[in-house]
Design a protein around this motif. Structure first.
Motif, PDB file in Angstrom:
ATOM      1  N   UNK A   1       1.240   9.149  -6.423  1.00 47.44           N
ATOM      2  CA  UNK A   1       1.698  10.619  -6.119  1.00 47.44           C
ATOM      3  C   UNK A   1       2.400  11.184  -7.399  1.00 47.44           C
ATOM      4  N   UNK A   2       3.272  10.225  -7.849  1.00 44.98           N
ATOM      5  CA  UNK A   2       3.961  10.729  -9.062  1.00 44.98           C
ATOM      6  C   UNK A   2       3.432  11.021 -10.056  1.00 44.98           C
ATOM      7  N   UNK A   3       2.077  10.534 -10.261  1.00 43.50           N
ATOM      8  CA  UNK A   3       1.172  10.714 -11.664  1.00 43.50           C
ATOM      9  C   UNK A   3       0.420  11.937 -11.497  1.00 43.50           C
ATOM     10  N   UNK A   4       0.458  12.717 -12.415  1.00 42.47           N
ATOM     11  CA  UNK A   4      -0.225  13.804 -12.589  1.00 42.47           C
ATOM     12  C   UNK A   4      -1.745  13.838 -12.037  1.00 42.47           C
ATOM     13  N   UNK A   5      -2.401  14.650 -11.319  1.00 46.77           N
ATOM     14  CA  UNK A   5      -3.619  14.600 -11.174  1.00 46.77           C
ATOM     15  C   UNK A   5      -4.201  13.779  -9.880  1.00 46.77           C
ATOM     16  N   UNK A   6      -3.365  12.608  -9.426  1.00 49.55           N
ATOM     17  CA  UNK A   6      -4.032  11.610  -8.761  1.00 49.55           C
ATOM     18  C   UNK A   6      -4.169  12.040  -7.058  1.00 49.55           C
ATOM     19  N   UNK A   7      -3.493  13.238  -6.848  1.00 47.95           N
ATOM     20  CA  UNK A   7      -3.735  13.817  -5.430  1.00 47.95           C
ATOM     21  C   UNK A   7      -5.140  14.252  -5.466  1.00 47.95           C
ATOM     22  N   UNK A   8      -5.795  14.970  -6.659  1.00 53.55           N
ATOM     23  CA  UNK A   8      -7.158  15.423  -6.621  1.00 53.55           C
ATOM     24  C   UNK A   8      -8.198  14.208  -6.768  1.00 53.55           C
TER      25      UNK A   8
ATOM     26  N   UNK B   1       0.711  -1.165  -0.032  1.00 56.09           N
ATOM     27  CA  UNK B   1       0.083  -0.069   0.114  1.00 56.09           C
ATOM     28  C   UNK B   1       0.853   1.045   0.003  1.00 56.09           C
ATOM     29  N   UNK B   2       1.886   1.300   0.634  1.00 57.40           N
ATOM     30  CA  UNK B   2       2.701   2.283   0.903  1.00 57.40           C
ATOM     31  C   UNK B   2       3.660   2.657  -0.426  1.00 57.40           C
ATOM     32  N   UNK B   3       4.028   1.585  -1.245  1.00 63.15           N
ATOM     33  CA  UNK B   3       4.419   1.840  -2.614  1.00 63.15           C
ATOM     34  C   UNK B   3       3.465   2.222  -3.513  1.00 63.15           C
ATOM     35  N   UNK B   4       2.092   1.400  -3.532  1.00 62.88           N
ATOM     36  CA  UNK B   4       1.229   2.192  -4.417  1.00 62.88           C
ATOM     37  C   UNK B   4       1.062   3.773  -4.283  1.00 62.88           C
ATOM     38  N   UNK B   5       0.933   3.955  -3.074  1.00 63.64           N
ATOM     39  CA  UNK B   5       0.658   5.525  -2.688  1.00 63.64           C
ATOM     40  C   UNK B   5       2.061   6.314  -3.274  1.00 63.64           C
ATOM     41  N   UNK B   6       3.014   5.792  -2.921  1.00 63.96           N
ATOM     42  CA  UNK B   6       4.311   6.599  -3.346  1.00 63.96           C
ATOM     43  C   UNK B   6       4.218   6.628  -4.956  1.00 63.96           C
TER      44      UNK B   6
END
Length: 134
Positions: free
Chosen positions: A40-47, A32-37
């Motif tokens: 976050x590197x992909x554009x617009x995923x935070x939103x 899960x931590x690796x997926x989140x990491x």
């Protein structure tokens, strides 16, 4: 005599299973931590992750299915890729309700399977579904 040996064996097995459970929990946390990491590197995923009912696993599965979103000009292209159709029930001059139906492809997998739950639990997704099924 047999009872005490059975109890001893059961205690050993419970201890071993408990250790396996702890190991799987640690592995899950690492994945899960690796997926989140990576997300976050992909554009617009935070939103995208701020949308209620969209979790890390759901978003990762969706992006794995559709790929780079900048390659799509319209949301309908993603709906087609997910192998969803708009189905309208109408008879002659009577116009019926529209709904989203699946084409029953195994390829759509988990990226689509969470869609019904999100529409049911999230008012924003419900509005989007109603918009696209008008």
């Amino acid at each position: 005599m047999w009872l005490t040996k059975g109890l001893t064996a059961a205690k050993i097995e419970i201890k071993a299973l408990s250790g396996q459970c702890d190991m799987f929990a640690r592995q899950l946390e690492e994945v899960m931590a690796e997926m989140e990491r990576l997300l976050v590197q992909i554009t617009r995923t935070k939103a995208m992750l701020t949308v209620p009912s969209v979790a890390v696993v759901t978003l990762a599965g969706f992006l794995a299915k559709v790929g780079d979103l900048s390659g799509y000009e319209h949301g309908q292209q993603i709906i087609r890729l997910a192998e969803l159709n708009l189905k309208e029930y109408s008879f002659g001059k009577i116009k019926g309700k529209s709904s989203i139906t699946a084409r029953n492809s195994k390829a759509s997998g988990p990226a689509v399977s969470g869609g019904d739950a999100m529409v049911a639990k999230n008012a924003k997704f419900k509005v989007m579904q109603q918009y696209f099924t008008k």
